[in-house]
Design an enzyme around this catalytic site. Structure first.
Site, PDB file in Angstrom:
ATOM      1  N   GLU A  40      -1.023  -1.300  23.332  1.00  0.00           N
ATOM      2  CA  GLU A  40      -0.236  -2.531  23.521  1.00  0.00           C
ATOM      3  C   GLU A  40      -0.992  -3.648  22.804  1.00  0.00           C
ATOM      4  OE1 GLU A  40       2.624  -3.033  24.651  1.00  0.00           O
ATOM      5  OE2 GLU A  40       3.100  -1.257  25.815  1.00  0.00           O
ATOM      6  N   LEU A  41      -0.479  -4.065  21.662  1.00  0.00           N
ATOM      7  CA  LEU A  41      -1.262  -4.957  20.795  1.00  0.00           C
ATOM      8  C   LEU A  41      -0.611  -6.335  20.665  1.00  0.00           C
ATOM      9  CD1 LEU A  41      -2.156  -2.190  18.175  1.00  0.00           C
ATOM     10  CD2 LEU A  41      -3.284  -2.734  20.332  1.00  0.00           C
TER      11      LEU A  41
ATOM     12  N   PRO B 214     -13.006  -3.527  31.557  1.00  0.00           N
ATOM     13  CA  PRO B 214     -12.410  -4.860  31.394  1.00  0.00           C
ATOM     14  C   PRO B 214     -12.947  -5.565  30.149  1.00  0.00           C
ATOM     15  CG  PRO B 214     -14.254  -4.996  32.891  1.00  0.00           C
ATOM     16  CD  PRO B 214     -14.165  -3.534  32.466  1.00  0.00           C
ATOM     17  N   ALA B 215     -12.276  -6.621  29.725  1.00  0.00           N
ATOM     18  CA  ALA B 215     -12.823  -7.487  28.673  1.00  0.00           C
ATOM     19  C   ALA B 215     -14.024  -8.228  29.267  1.00  0.00           C
ATOM     20  CB  ALA B 215     -11.766  -8.474  28.210  1.00  0.00           C
TER      21      ALA B 215
ATOM     22  N   CYS C 165       0.730 -12.356  24.608  1.00  0.00           N
ATOM     23  CA  CYS C 165       1.138 -11.528  23.456  1.00  0.00           C
ATOM     24  C   CYS C 165       2.614 -11.733  23.124  1.00  0.00           C
ATOM     25  CB  CYS C 165       0.874 -10.059  23.752  1.00  0.00           C
ATOM     26  SG  CYS C 165       1.667  -9.481  25.252  1.00  0.00           S
TER      27      CYS C 165
ATOM     28  N   GLY D  31      -4.864  -5.002  23.702  1.00  0.00           N
ATOM     29  CA  GLY D  31      -5.729  -5.967  23.028  1.00  0.00           C
ATOM     30  C   GLY D  31      -5.177  -6.304  21.661  1.00  0.00           C
ATOM     31  N   SER D  32      -6.048  -6.757  20.784  1.00  0.00           N
ATOM     32  CA  SER D  32      -5.596  -7.244  19.478  1.00  0.00           C
ATOM     33  C   SER D  32      -5.250  -6.083  18.541  1.00  0.00           C
ATOM     34  CB  SER D  32      -6.697  -8.085  18.854  1.00  0.00           C
ATOM     35  OG  SER D  32      -7.826  -7.266  18.619  1.00  0.00           O
TER      36      SER D  32
ATOM     37  N   TRP E   7      -8.537 -10.048  27.985  1.00  0.00           N
ATOM     38  CA  TRP E   7      -8.903 -11.111  28.919  1.00  0.00           C
ATOM     39  C   TRP E   7      -7.729 -12.033  29.261  1.00  0.00           C
ATOM     40  CZ3 TRP E   7      -7.478 -15.440  26.521  1.00  0.00           C
ATOM     41  CH2 TRP E   7      -7.499 -15.455  25.136  1.00  0.00           C
ATOM     42  N   ASN E   8      -6.619 -11.938  28.523  1.00  0.00           N
ATOM     43  CA  ASN E   8      -5.569 -12.933  28.789  1.00  0.00           C
ATOM     44  C   ASN E   8      -4.757 -12.609  30.044  1.00  0.00           C
ATOM     45  OD1 ASN E   8      -4.228 -10.789  27.508  1.00  0.00           O
ATOM     46  ND2 ASN E   8      -2.709 -12.135  26.586  1.00  0.00           N
TER      47      ASN E   8
HETATM   48  P1  NAD Z   1      -9.526  -7.605  21.828  1.00  0.00           P
HETATM   49  O1  NAD Z   1      -8.891  -6.612  20.942  1.00  0.00           O
HETATM   50  O2  NAD Z   1     -10.568  -8.485  21.291  1.00  0.00           O
HETATM   51  O3  NAD Z   1     -10.191  -6.879  23.082  1.00  0.00           O
HETATM   52  C1  NAD Z   1      -9.430  -6.044  23.932  1.00  0.00           C
HETATM   53  C2  NAD Z   1     -10.371  -5.132  24.682  1.00  0.00           C
HETATM   54  O4  NAD Z   1     -10.985  -4.242  23.753  1.00  0.00           O
HETATM   55  C3  NAD Z   1     -11.517  -5.849  25.385  1.00  0.00           C
HETATM   56  O5  NAD Z   1     -11.776  -5.211  26.602  1.00  0.00           O
HETATM   57  C4  NAD Z   1     -12.667  -5.664  24.422  1.00  0.00           C
HETATM   58  O6  NAD Z   1     -13.916  -5.754  25.068  1.00  0.00           O
HETATM   59  C5  NAD Z   1     -12.394  -4.255  23.932  1.00  0.00           C
HETATM   60  N1  NAD Z   1     -13.004  -3.887  22.638  1.00  0.00           N
HETATM   61  C6  NAD Z   1     -13.540  -4.691  21.697  1.00  0.00           C
HETATM   62  N2  NAD Z   1     -13.983  -3.961  20.651  1.00  0.00           N
HETATM   63  C7  NAD Z   1     -13.692  -2.668  20.933  1.00  0.00           C
HETATM   64  C8  NAD Z   1     -13.856  -1.442  20.240  1.00  0.00           C
HETATM   65  N3  NAD Z   1     -14.426  -1.388  19.039  1.00  0.00           N
HETATM   66  N4  NAD Z   1     -13.412  -0.304  20.809  1.00  0.00           N
HETATM   67  C9  NAD Z   1     -12.805  -0.342  22.026  1.00  0.00           C
HETATM   68  N5  NAD Z   1     -12.612  -1.478  22.737  1.00  0.00           N
HETATM   69  C10 NAD Z   1     -13.055  -2.624  22.194  1.00  0.00           C
HETATM   70  O7  NAD Z   1      -8.336  -8.429  22.477  1.00  0.00           O
HETATM   71  P2  NAD Z   1      -8.458  -9.681  23.450  1.00  0.00           P
HETATM   72  O8  NAD Z   1      -8.835 -10.851  22.635  1.00  0.00           O
HETATM   73  O9  NAD Z   1      -9.264  -9.321  24.659  1.00  0.00           O
HETATM   74  O10 NAD Z   1      -6.958  -9.817  23.977  1.00  0.00           O
HETATM   75  C11 NAD Z   1      -6.001 -10.559  23.347  1.00  0.00           C
HETATM   76  C12 NAD Z   1      -5.126  -9.647  22.527  1.00  0.00           C
HETATM   77  O11 NAD Z   1      -4.447  -8.727  23.366  1.00  0.00           O
HETATM   78  C13 NAD Z   1      -4.042 -10.404  21.797  1.00  0.00           C
HETATM   79  O12 NAD Z   1      -3.901  -9.885  20.505  1.00  0.00           O
HETATM   80  C14 NAD Z   1      -2.804 -10.112  22.634  1.00  0.00           C
HETATM   81  O13 NAD Z   1      -1.596 -10.236  21.931  1.00  0.00           O
HETATM   82  C15 NAD Z   1      -3.059  -8.715  23.060  1.00  0.00           C
HETATM   83  N6  NAD Z   1      -2.275  -8.358  24.256  1.00  0.00           N
HETATM   84  C16 NAD Z   1      -1.237  -7.484  24.126  1.00  0.00           C
HETATM   85  C17 NAD Z   1      -0.469  -7.170  25.238  1.00  0.00           C
HETATM   86  C18 NAD Z   1       0.685  -6.214  25.139  1.00  0.00           C
HETATM   87  O14 NAD Z   1       1.162  -5.782  26.174  1.00  0.00           O
HETATM   88  N7  NAD Z   1       1.141  -5.861  23.953  1.00  0.00           N
HETATM   89  C19 NAD Z   1      -0.757  -7.756  26.467  1.00  0.00           C
HETATM   90  C20 NAD Z   1      -1.823  -8.648  26.559  1.00  0.00           C
HETATM   91  C21 NAD Z   1      -2.581  -8.933  25.441  1.00  0.00           C
END
Ligand code: NAD
Length: 489
Positions: free
Chosen positions: A254-255, A182-183, A288, A234-235, A157-158
């Site tokens: 990409e975490l 999407p988130a 991130c 995501g995370s 979502w960021n």
């Molecule tokens: P998140 O991991 O909570 O969610 C990311 C996505 O995964 C969302 O769409 C969510 O709905 C989905 N998701 C949740 N549970 C899942 C599962 N069990 N299986 C598959 N998908 C699932 O992350 P967030 O809070 O939305 O985003 C922030 C994180 O993303 C931060 O850690 C940030 O550093 C990271 N991020 C990394 C980059 C990069 O390029 N490295 C870029 C942007 C954000």
């Protein structure tokens, strides 16, 4: 509050060329972190909706891959045109739903997505195969790139717009069909982007879009047996689950990261301070690559802290992100506010001091506006230093030299982006070579990157695998090498 709070979106899934509700008909609602008002609703889909999307993507894949790359580029250019023509309304929705500052951050996110879009299209046209020698004079060998098949893109979502582009466009242009997830908290702006794909008349099933809760829809998509490639942003925690669920598929992960930023004694503080402000408070610290851990050498530490604190008080104006004077908007969600406050409180209990900020701003339209914060006396074992806080906090840790910083970074679980400030470029380069992160900026904040450059986590850490941006996802994630041996008579 600001103009724009009148937007109410009714998002739909887009499957097989049609906008649809989820099979269950259930919906989720998103409230604006800016105003607290409802921005719209989206389908709460299930694994069965994902099955439908994957099946239609599979059915469309051969036909899409059979087009020439130039034909796919032509179709995708129409998508880019559509996005460009809606730049301002997409950015306004992004601000209302995500919370980022309209003028400084939301418009530039749309632009950044379009720049990445163009880079992917150019890179696809430049992909080449080879014709290696055979041991036999009557054989000819062709080695060339073919699409993986059906690709899934799961976004955070960021940066909901940039990250959707960064995964979906390289996948499509190389001949894959896509299911984009999407988130939930930014499903509405993503759904408007999906409408831009729909408006460009892609063949039915080439681009599909399914909204819902991550542990339902994201998990079903990542682990789907008929999916060939998974690009997840995501995370680290969710990334680990996705890595397991999608084992055996092509993966781009990409975490998270905590942007260690090292300021050495010989740094130019006139340069450091503005770079720190922009890299730590970008999107209210929810990046991130954000500078979430600042390690400062003894000799310059006190002066940096004093100048940084007054610069934050003077320049980081927290407020309505649609107001052109605002420098920083609210956090996206309440869980994050709790985490940021916990990290600060734990650090203070363990001996850190608050130089400025440290709590929610009172009397704002929502309880999501967190004050820009500077902490001193931080140590590497505090969560505020070693975890991803993802808020508007600069924790300052005193170090004796760069070796101490490098050793601390080695111990960190993250290894995404780092920065070092020094007037001695050789010292900076040596630091960059030793740093356990995928990206290092010298005399530049940790958030700076460019769409043609590889970006991703260093090996052995929890910041991901693979590289996004430029030609890298096209070659490494979304295509594989095919070897064809021809026997001549
Ligand atoms: P998140 O991991 O909570 O969610 C990311 C996505 O995964 C969302 O769409 C969510 O709905 C989905 N998701 C949740 N549970 C899942 C599962 N069990 N299986 C598959 N998908 C699932 O992350 P967030 O809070 O939305 O985003 C922030 C994180 O993303 C931060 O850690 C940030 O550093 C990271 N991020 C990394 C980059 C990069 O390029 N490295 C870029 C942007 C954000």
């Amino acid at each position: 509050m600001s103009p724009g709070s009148d937007i109410v979106i009714t998002a739909k899934n887009f499957i097989g060329g049609e906008f649809r509700d989820s099979l269950s008909g259930e919906r989720g609602e998103n409230r604006s972190p800016v105003t607290g008002e409802i921005v719209g609703s989206y389908p709460l889909s299930s694994a069965s909706d994902v099955d439908d999307a994957v099946a239609t993507a599979r059915a469309a894949q051969r036909g899409w891959a059979a087009l020439s790359v130039f034909q796919r580029v032509e179709v995708l250019n129409r998508v880019a045109e559509e996005i460009r023509s809606r730049r301002e309304d997409l950015a306004r929705l992004l601000t209302l739903e995500q919370g980022k500052v309209y003028a400084l951050e939301a418009l530039s996110e749309i632009d950044e997505m379009l720049e990445g879009f163009a880079v992917s299209l150019e890179a696809a046209k430049a992909l080449e195969g080879t014709m290696p020698a055979s041991v036999d004079p009557k054989k000819r060998v062709l080695v060339y790139r073919v699409p993986r098949g059906v690709a899934v893109s799961i976004q955070p979502w960021n940066y909901p717009v940039v990250m959707m582009g960064a995964n979906v466009v390289p996948a499509l242009v190389t001949g894959n069909t896509v299911v984009s997830v999407p988130a939930p908290s930014t499903a509405l702006v993503a759904s408007e982007l999906a409408r831009c794909f729909a408006a460009a008349d892609l063949p039915a099933g080439v681009f599909n879009f399914v909204t819902g809760l991550g542990h339902v829809v994201g998990a079903a998509a990542a682990g789907h047996r008929d999916v060939d490639a998974v690009a997840f942003t995501g995370s680290a925690a969710t990334g680990a689950a996705v890595a397991t669920a999608s084992a055996g598929k092509s993966q781009l992960l990409e975490l998270g990261g905590n942007g260690p930023t090292v300021v050495l004694d010989d740094a130019d503080l006139d340069l450091v301070i503005p770079e720190l402000l922009s890299s730590a408070f970008l999107v209210a610290g929810q990046a991130c690559t954000g500078a979430e851990w600042v390690l400062v050498q003894d000799g310059i530490h006190d002066e940096l802290l004093a100048r940084l604190t007054s610069a934050v008080q003077e320049h980081i104006r927290l407020g309505d992100p649609l107001d052109p004077e605002t420098r920083m908007g609210p956090l996206n969600n309440a869980q994050l506010v709790t985490k940021v406050q916990q990290h600060i409180d734990q650090a203070v209990a363990a001996g850190a001091s608050i130089c400025t900020g440290g709590e929610l701003q009172k009397e704002m339209p929502t309880d999501l506006y967190f004050q820009p914060t500077v902490l001193s006396g931080v140590t590497g074992d505090m969560d505020i230093a070693c975890e991803e806080t993802f808020g508007p906090v600069i924790p300052v840790q005193r170090i004796t030299d760069e070796n101490e910083a490098l050793a601390a970074m080695e111990r960190s679980t993250y290894g995404l982006a780092a920065a070092v400030f020094t007037r001695d470029l050789e010292r900076g380069l040596r630091f960059a070579e030793a740093a356990p992160t995928g990206n290092v900026n010298v005399n530049l904040g940790s958030t700076w990157t460019e769409p043609q450059l590889p970006f991703g986590g260093g090996s052995g850490k929890s910041s991901g695998i693979g590289r996004s941006q430029g030609r890298y996802p096209l070659t490494d994630t979304f295509t594989e090498l095919k070897t064809v041996i021809l026997q001549l008579r």
